[in-house]
Design a protein around this motif. Sequence first.
Motif, PDB file in Angstrom:
ATOM      1  N   ASP A 284      46.811 -25.438 -62.228  1.00  0.00           N
ATOM      2  CA  ASP A 284      47.545 -25.069 -60.412  1.00  0.00           C
ATOM      3  C   ASP A 284      46.342 -25.758 -59.624  1.00  0.00           C
ATOM      4  O   ASP A 284      44.742 -26.451 -59.686  1.00  0.00           O
ATOM      5  N   ALA A 285      46.602 -25.798 -58.365  1.00  0.00           N
ATOM      6  CA  ALA A 285      45.796 -26.461 -56.775  1.00  0.00           C
ATOM      7  C   ALA A 285      44.967 -25.611 -57.184  1.00  0.00           C
ATOM      8  O   ALA A 285      44.866 -24.159 -57.493  1.00  0.00           O
ATOM      9  N   ALA A 286      43.828 -25.814 -56.532  1.00  0.00           N
ATOM     10  CA  ALA A 286      42.885 -25.030 -56.096  1.00  0.00           C
ATOM     11  C   ALA A 286      42.923 -23.802 -55.164  1.00  0.00           C
ATOM     12  O   ALA A 286      43.671 -24.198 -53.412  1.00  0.00           O
ATOM     13  N   PRO A 287      42.453 -23.399 -54.525  1.00  0.00           N
ATOM     14  CA  PRO A 287      42.437 -21.987 -54.007  1.00  0.00           C
ATOM     15  C   PRO A 287      41.483 -22.343 -52.391  1.00  0.00           C
ATOM     16  O   PRO A 287      40.930 -23.509 -52.531  1.00  0.00           O
ATOM     17  N   ALA A 288      41.969 -22.052 -51.477  1.00  0.00           N
ATOM     18  CA  ALA A 288      41.364 -22.459 -50.562  1.00  0.00           C
ATOM     19  C   ALA A 288      40.393 -22.124 -50.114  1.00  0.00           C
ATOM     20  O   ALA A 288      39.477 -23.620 -49.588  1.00  0.00           O
ATOM     21  N   ALA A 289      38.824 -21.866 -50.946  1.00  0.00           N
ATOM     22  CA  ALA A 289      37.551 -21.325 -51.410  1.00  0.00           C
ATOM     23  C   ALA A 289      37.166 -22.861 -52.162  1.00  0.00           C
ATOM     24  O   ALA A 289      36.132 -23.094 -51.965  1.00  0.00           O
ATOM     25  N   GLY A 290      38.140 -22.996 -52.894  1.00  0.00           N
ATOM     26  CA  GLY A 290      37.817 -23.981 -54.151  1.00  0.00           C
ATOM     27  C   GLY A 290      38.026 -23.607 -55.549  1.00  0.00           C
ATOM     28  O   GLY A 290      37.610 -22.480 -55.582  1.00  0.00           O
ATOM     29  N   TYR A 291      37.354 -23.890 -56.463  1.00  0.00           N
ATOM     30  CA  TYR A 291      37.666 -23.784 -57.757  1.00  0.00           C
ATOM     31  C   TYR A 291      35.832 -23.099 -58.001  1.00  0.00           C
ATOM     32  O   TYR A 291      35.494 -23.970 -57.531  1.00  0.00           O
ATOM     33  N   THR A 292      35.608 -22.337 -58.390  1.00  0.00           N
ATOM     34  CA  THR A 292      34.222 -21.635 -58.751  1.00  0.00           C
ATOM     35  C   THR A 292      33.384 -22.644 -59.925  1.00  0.00           C
ATOM     36  O   THR A 292      34.350 -22.932 -60.945  1.00  0.00           O
ATOM     37  N   PRO A 293      32.465 -23.060 -59.266  1.00  0.00           N
ATOM     38  CA  PRO A 293      31.767 -23.706 -60.465  1.00  0.00           C
ATOM     39  C   PRO A 293      31.074 -23.197 -61.569  1.00  0.00           C
ATOM     40  O   PRO A 293      31.936 -22.064 -61.155  1.00  0.00           O
ATOM     41  N   GLY A 294      31.389 -24.260 -62.200  1.00  0.00           N
ATOM     42  CA  GLY A 294      31.766 -23.869 -64.160  1.00  0.00           C
ATOM     43  C   GLY A 294      31.655 -24.595 -64.941  1.00  0.00           C
ATOM     44  O   GLY A 294      32.434 -25.835 -64.842  1.00  0.00           O
ATOM     45  N   ASP A 295      31.897 -24.090 -66.267  1.00  0.00           N
ATOM     46  CA  ASP A 295      32.436 -23.968 -67.319  1.00  0.00           C
ATOM     47  C   ASP A 295      33.789 -23.606 -67.278  1.00  0.00           C
ATOM     48  O   ASP A 295      34.058 -22.374 -67.403  1.00  0.00           O
ATOM     49  N   TYR A 296      34.808 -24.569 -68.045  1.00  0.00           N
ATOM     50  CA  TYR A 296      36.120 -23.403 -68.150  1.00  0.00           C
ATOM     51  C   TYR A 296      36.602 -24.190 -69.604  1.00  0.00           C
ATOM     52  O   TYR A 296      36.546 -25.491 -69.996  1.00  0.00           O
ATOM     53  N   THR A 297      37.490 -23.160 -69.765  1.00  0.00           N
ATOM     54  CA  THR A 297      37.891 -23.619 -71.418  1.00  0.00           C
ATOM     55  C   THR A 297      38.888 -23.058 -71.956  1.00  0.00           C
ATOM     56  O   THR A 297      39.627 -21.885 -71.232  1.00  0.00           O
ATOM     57  N   GLY A 298      39.851 -23.639 -72.544  1.00  0.00           N
ATOM     58  CA  GLY A 298      41.392 -22.716 -73.187  1.00  0.00           C
ATOM     59  C   GLY A 298      42.341 -23.199 -73.660  1.00  0.00           C
ATOM     60  O   GLY A 298      42.103 -24.873 -74.274  1.00  0.00           O
ATOM     61  N   ILE A 299      43.090 -23.054 -74.366  1.00  0.00           N
ATOM     62  CA  ILE A 299      43.808 -23.178 -75.354  1.00  0.00           C
ATOM     63  C   ILE A 299      45.757 -23.196 -75.068  1.00  0.00           C
ATOM     64  O   ILE A 299      45.713 -23.492 -74.582  1.00  0.00           O
ATOM     65  N   VAL A 300      46.448 -24.780 -75.306  1.00  0.00           N
ATOM     66  CA  VAL A 300      46.961 -24.828 -75.134  1.00  0.00           C
ATOM     67  C   VAL A 300      48.548 -24.907 -76.484  1.00  0.00           C
ATOM     68  O   VAL A 300      48.168 -25.745 -76.824  1.00  0.00           O
ATOM     69  N   GLY A 301      48.737 -23.169 -76.101  1.00  0.00           N
ATOM     70  CA  GLY A 301      49.367 -23.778 -77.980  1.00  0.00           C
ATOM     71  C   GLY A 301      50.720 -23.557 -77.700  1.00  0.00           C
ATOM     72  O   GLY A 301      51.645 -22.639 -76.523  1.00  0.00           O
ATOM     73  N   MET A 302      51.788 -24.594 -78.417  1.00  0.00           N
ATOM     74  CA  MET A 302      52.893 -24.723 -78.075  1.00  0.00           C
ATOM     75  C   MET A 302      54.135 -24.778 -79.844  1.00  0.00           C
ATOM     76  O   MET A 302      53.003 -25.213 -80.726  1.00  0.00           O
ATOM     77  N   LEU A 303      55.252 -24.098 -80.032  1.00  0.00           N
ATOM     78  CA  LEU A 303      55.985 -24.001 -80.713  1.00  0.00           C
ATOM     79  C   LEU A 303      56.942 -25.661 -80.679  1.00  0.00           C
ATOM     80  O   LEU A 303      57.162 -25.176 -79.593  1.00  0.00           O
ATOM     81  N   PHE A 304      57.938 -26.015 -81.589  1.00  0.00           N
ATOM     82  CA  PHE A 304      58.560 -26.774 -81.404  1.00  0.00           C
ATOM     83  C   PHE A 304      59.510 -26.406 -82.222  1.00  0.00           C
ATOM     84  O   PHE A 304      59.077 -26.397 -83.172  1.00  0.00           O
ATOM     85  N   GLU A 305      61.271 -26.101 -82.095  1.00  0.00           N
ATOM     86  CA  GLU A 305      61.550 -25.581 -83.522  1.00  0.00           C
ATOM     87  C   GLU A 305      63.099 -26.910 -83.371  1.00  0.00           C
ATOM     88  O   GLU A 305      64.004 -27.524 -81.596  1.00  0.00           O
ATOM     89  N   THR A 306      63.739 -26.964 -84.301  1.00  0.00           N
ATOM     90  CA  THR A 306      65.068 -27.571 -83.932  1.00  0.00           C
ATOM     91  C   THR A 306      66.203 -26.903 -84.774  1.00  0.00           C
ATOM     92  O   THR A 306      65.840 -25.688 -85.947  1.00  0.00           O
ATOM     93  N   THR A 307      67.048 -26.388 -84.266  1.00  0.00           N
ATOM     94  CA  THR A 307      68.394 -26.090 -84.779  1.00  0.00           C
ATOM     95  C   THR A 307      69.146 -26.436 -84.709  1.00  0.00           C
ATOM     96  O   THR A 307      69.621 -27.849 -84.371  1.00  0.00           O
ATOM     97  N   THR A 308      70.728 -26.079 -85.424  1.00  0.00           N
ATOM     98  CA  THR A 308      71.742 -26.899 -85.721  1.00  0.00           C
ATOM     99  C   THR A 308      72.872 -26.718 -85.027  1.00  0.00           C
ATOM    100  O   THR A 308      72.172 -25.438 -84.380  1.00  0.00           O
ATOM    101  N   PRO A 309      73.219 -28.161 -84.015  1.00  0.00           N
ATOM    102  CA  PRO A 309      74.026 -27.222 -83.344  1.00  0.00           C
ATOM    103  C   PRO A 309      75.627 -26.508 -83.027  1.00  0.00           C
ATOM    104  O   PRO A 309      75.463 -26.592 -83.724  1.00  0.00           O
TER     105      PRO A 309
END
Length: 163
Positions: free
Chosen positions: A138-163
Amino acid sequence: MKKLITLAPLAFVFAAGSALAADSIAHQMTVTATIPTDSFYVTPAGGGNWMNDPQNLDYSAQTQTLATFSRQLDMKSTTGPITAHLTSPVSLGHTSSTETIGLSVKINNKTLTTTAQEVLPAAQAALGATVPFMVSADAAPAAGYTPGDYTGIVGMLFETTTP
């Protein structure tokens, strides 16, 4: 006697090599292989498994923005469309404060949420397709990002079904 003199220097070299091996370093690596079925798969395109490696969103001090992570996915389903959703909301969390940076995840130009949505229609999925995959901050807030280290996890699930 001549043979003994010729072999003596070689014996010294081998003995010296053994003495040097007293200080050794052992390494191990994990080796894996995933072989998808012909009927349904979602894999990183172009080889490699970048999904299992940490990815860095580089920060530009000039523009005060984080770079977008962009790759491609190979997808196929012979049984129906492929849907995807986030397993939880995604963000980067500051490692020493409560600051967060929201993330947006797009697959095949569709922004993922925690609600499943079709990312590849059945007709395309049956043939298999390579689609864009992007994670952006996301875009930084008006004051900018807070300096430092950041981490995160992107968890996704993919599925298929019959039409």
